[in-house]
Design a protein around this motif. Structure first.
Motif, PDB file in Angstrom:
ATOM      1  N   CYS A  49      52.479  13.131  52.257  1.00  0.00           N
ATOM      2  CA  CYS A  49      53.842  13.306  51.738  1.00  0.00           C
ATOM      3  C   CYS A  49      53.784  13.701  50.275  1.00  0.00           C
ATOM      4  N   HIS A  50      52.989  12.960  49.533  1.00  0.00           N
ATOM      5  CA  HIS A  50      52.851  13.249  48.102  1.00  0.00           C
ATOM      6  C   HIS A  50      52.325  14.675  47.903  1.00  0.00           C
ATOM      7  N   THR A  51      51.277  15.027  48.656  1.00  0.00           N
ATOM      8  CA  THR A  51      50.651  16.348  48.516  1.00  0.00           C
ATOM      9  C   THR A  51      51.658  17.468  48.790  1.00  0.00           C
ATOM     10  N   PHE A  52      52.406  17.351  49.884  1.00  0.00           N
ATOM     11  CA  PHE A  52      53.321  18.449  50.220  1.00  0.00           C
ATOM     12  C   PHE A  52      54.527  18.496  49.269  1.00  0.00           C
ATOM     13  N   ASN A  53      54.856  17.377  48.668  1.00  0.00           N
ATOM     14  CA  ASN A  53      55.890  17.430  47.622  1.00  0.00           C
ATOM     15  C   ASN A  53      55.339  18.125  46.367  1.00  0.00           C
ATOM     16  N   VAL A  54      54.063  17.909  46.093  1.00  0.00           N
ATOM     17  CA  VAL A  54      53.439  18.617  44.962  1.00  0.00           C
ATOM     18  C   VAL A  54      53.426  20.127  45.258  1.00  0.00           C
ATOM     19  N   PHE A  55      53.083  20.508  46.488  1.00  0.00           N
ATOM     20  CA  PHE A  55      53.069  21.934  46.852  1.00  0.00           C
ATOM     21  C   PHE A  55      54.472  22.536  46.706  1.00  0.00           C
ATOM     22  N   LYS A  56      55.481  21.771  47.137  1.00  0.00           N
ATOM     23  CA  LYS A  56      56.858  22.290  47.041  1.00  0.00           C
ATOM     24  C   LYS A  56      57.249  22.489  45.578  1.00  0.00           C
ATOM     25  N   ALA A  57      56.891  21.511  44.763  1.00  0.00           N
ATOM     26  CA  ALA A  57      57.211  21.621  43.330  1.00  0.00           C
ATOM     27  C   ALA A  57      56.502  22.842  42.732  1.00  0.00           C
ATOM     28  N   HIS A  58      55.243  23.039  43.135  1.00  0.00           N
ATOM     29  CA  HIS A  58      54.466  24.194  42.659  1.00  0.00           C
ATOM     30  C   HIS A  58      55.179  25.499  43.016  1.00  0.00           C
ATOM     31  N   GLU A  59      55.641  25.576  44.256  1.00  0.00           N
ATOM     32  CA  GLU A  59      56.325  26.789  44.726  1.00  0.00           C
ATOM     33  C   GLU A  59      57.632  27.011  43.941  1.00  0.00           C
ATOM     34  N   GLN A  60      58.356  25.920  43.711  1.00  0.00           N
ATOM     35  CA  GLN A  60      59.627  26.052  42.968  1.00  0.00           C
ATOM     36  C   GLN A  60      59.379  26.522  41.535  1.00  0.00           C
ATOM     37  N   ILE A  61      58.313  26.008  40.932  1.00  0.00           N
ATOM     38  CA  ILE A  61      57.977  26.426  39.556  1.00  0.00           C
ATOM     39  C   ILE A  61      57.628  27.917  39.546  1.00  0.00           C
ATOM     40  N   GLU A  62      56.815  28.320  40.536  1.00  0.00           N
ATOM     41  CA  GLU A  62      56.455  29.747  40.597  1.00  0.00           C
ATOM     42  C   GLU A  62      57.696  30.614  40.803  1.00  0.00           C
ATOM     43  N   ASN A  63      58.571  30.185  41.710  1.00  0.00           N
ATOM     44  CA  ASN A  63      59.782  30.977  41.973  1.00  0.00           C
ATOM     45  C   ASN A  63      60.616  31.121  40.703  1.00  0.00           C
ATOM     46  N   ARG A  64      60.815  29.969  40.068  1.00  0.00           N
ATOM     47  CA  ARG A  64      61.731  29.943  38.923  1.00  0.00           C
ATOM     48  C   ARG A  64      61.159  30.626  37.680  1.00  0.00           C
ATOM     49  N   PHE A  65      59.883  30.373  37.390  1.00  0.00           N
ATOM     50  CA  PHE A  65      59.353  30.839  36.108  1.00  0.00           C
ATOM     51  C   PHE A  65      58.490  32.092  36.197  1.00  0.00           C
ATOM     52  N   ILE A  66      57.954  32.387  37.388  1.00  0.00           N
ATOM     53  CA  ILE A  66      57.073  33.563  37.477  1.00  0.00           C
ATOM     54  C   ILE A  66      57.719  34.668  38.316  1.00  0.00           C
ATOM     55  N   MET A  67      58.009  34.358  39.587  1.00  0.00           N
ATOM     56  CA  MET A  67      58.459  35.415  40.496  1.00  0.00           C
ATOM     57  C   MET A  67      59.814  35.978  40.079  1.00  0.00           C
ATOM     58  N   ARG A  68      60.710  35.102  39.673  1.00  0.00           N
ATOM     59  CA  ARG A  68      62.023  35.593  39.256  1.00  0.00           C
ATOM     60  C   ARG A  68      61.887  36.550  38.067  1.00  0.00           C
ATOM     61  N   ARG A  69      61.053  36.151  37.114  1.00  0.00           N
ATOM     62  CA  ARG A  69      60.879  37.006  35.930  1.00  0.00           C
ATOM     63  C   ARG A  69      60.198  38.316  36.278  1.00  0.00           C
ATOM     64  N   LEU A  70      59.230  38.224  37.188  1.00  0.00           N
ATOM     65  CA  LEU A  70      58.537  39.449  37.606  1.00  0.00           C
ATOM     66  C   LEU A  70      59.506  40.383  38.331  1.00  0.00           C
ATOM     67  N   LYS A  71      60.327  39.808  39.219  1.00  0.00           N
ATOM     68  CA  LYS A  71      61.314  40.633  39.949  1.00  0.00           C
ATOM     69  C   LYS A  71      62.275  41.302  38.973  1.00  0.00           C
ATOM     70  N   GLU A  72      62.763  40.517  38.005  1.00  0.00           N
ATOM     71  CA  GLU A  72      63.703  41.075  37.028  1.00  0.00           C
ATOM     72  C   GLU A  72      63.060  42.212  36.238  1.00  0.00           C
ATOM     73  N   LYS A  73      61.806  41.982  35.872  1.00  0.00           N
ATOM     74  CA  LYS A  73      61.102  43.012  35.095  1.00  0.00           C
ATOM     75  C   LYS A  73      60.943  44.284  35.917  1.00  0.00           C
ATOM     76  N   LEU A  74      60.542  44.117  37.196  1.00  0.00           N
ATOM     77  CA  LEU A  74      60.358  45.292  38.047  1.00  0.00           C
ATOM     78  C   LEU A  74      61.677  46.024  38.263  1.00  0.00           C
ATOM     79  N   LEU A  75      62.718  45.218  38.469  1.00  0.00           N
ATOM     80  CA  LEU A  75      64.047  45.794  38.684  1.00  0.00           C
ATOM     81  C   LEU A  75      64.466  46.624  37.476  1.00  0.00           C
TER      82      LEU A  75
END
Ligand code: FEO
Length: 170
Positions: A49-75
């Motif tokens: 449970c702890h591990t998969f919550n860590v994975f989810k948090a990791h994914e949310q951080i990537e979405n919010r701080f990396i992928m969103r910015r990359l998408k905006e930049k590409l756009l």
């Protein structure tokens, strides 16, 4: 093999090293645990449970701080990249977390049912891992070079600092 980027601007390697440690831990744990022992089974479920919550948090951080910015930049440059848009589009983490939580019900069942659940969990974890490791590799080998191409060194330094800080807060 992922090209090497200076540590200061490599936004993926540090968090991924932690995620890979967790993968090795759960594979060892689920392989060595005897699910006929209710106490051990409950302990494994708690750690998963702890591990998969860590994975989810990791994914949310990537979405919010990396992928969103990359998408905006590409756009802003009129570039569409489906890989960036779909990078976290499936629900594997939610499915895995549900399967782990379902395990608590099986702790009340017979020994043979617990062992059967243990096998199902083990196979699901192995399947998940087969996708998760290449997914991280893709981020390191495809998205990191894109970040380097489209962001300045200083922007990436700040981004990396933010990503690390966010992981530490979770
Ligand atoms: Fe770094 Fe999307 O896992």
């Amino acid at each position: 093999m992922a090209p090497n980027y200076p540590d200061e601007v490599d936004v993926f390697s540090v968090p991924h090293s932690r995620m890979k440690q967790l993968v090795h831990k759960y594979l060892d744990m689920v392989t060595s645990t005897n699910f006929s022992d209710v106490g051990r089974m409950a302990c494994v479920l708690e750690k998963l449970c702890h591990t998969f919550n860590v994975f989810k948090a990791h994914e949310q951080i990537e979405n919010r701080f990396i992928m969103r910015r990359l998408k905006e930049k590409l756009l802003s440059l009129d570039i569409t990249d489906a890989a960036v848009c779909n990078c976290h589009s499936d629900n594997r983490l939610t499915e895995m977390l549900s399967l782990v939580l379902e395990g608590y019900r099986w702790t009340q069942r017979s020994k043979s049912e617990r062992i059967k659940y243990g096998m199902r969990l083990r196979h699901a974890l192995e399947d998940f891992t087969k996708d998760f490791i290449p997914h991280m590799k893709e981020e390191e080998e495809v998205f990191q070079p894109m970040l380097v191409e489209y962001f300045t060194y200083d922007e990436l330094k700040q981004l990396k600092a933010k990503v690390i800080q966010q992981h530490q807060e979770k």
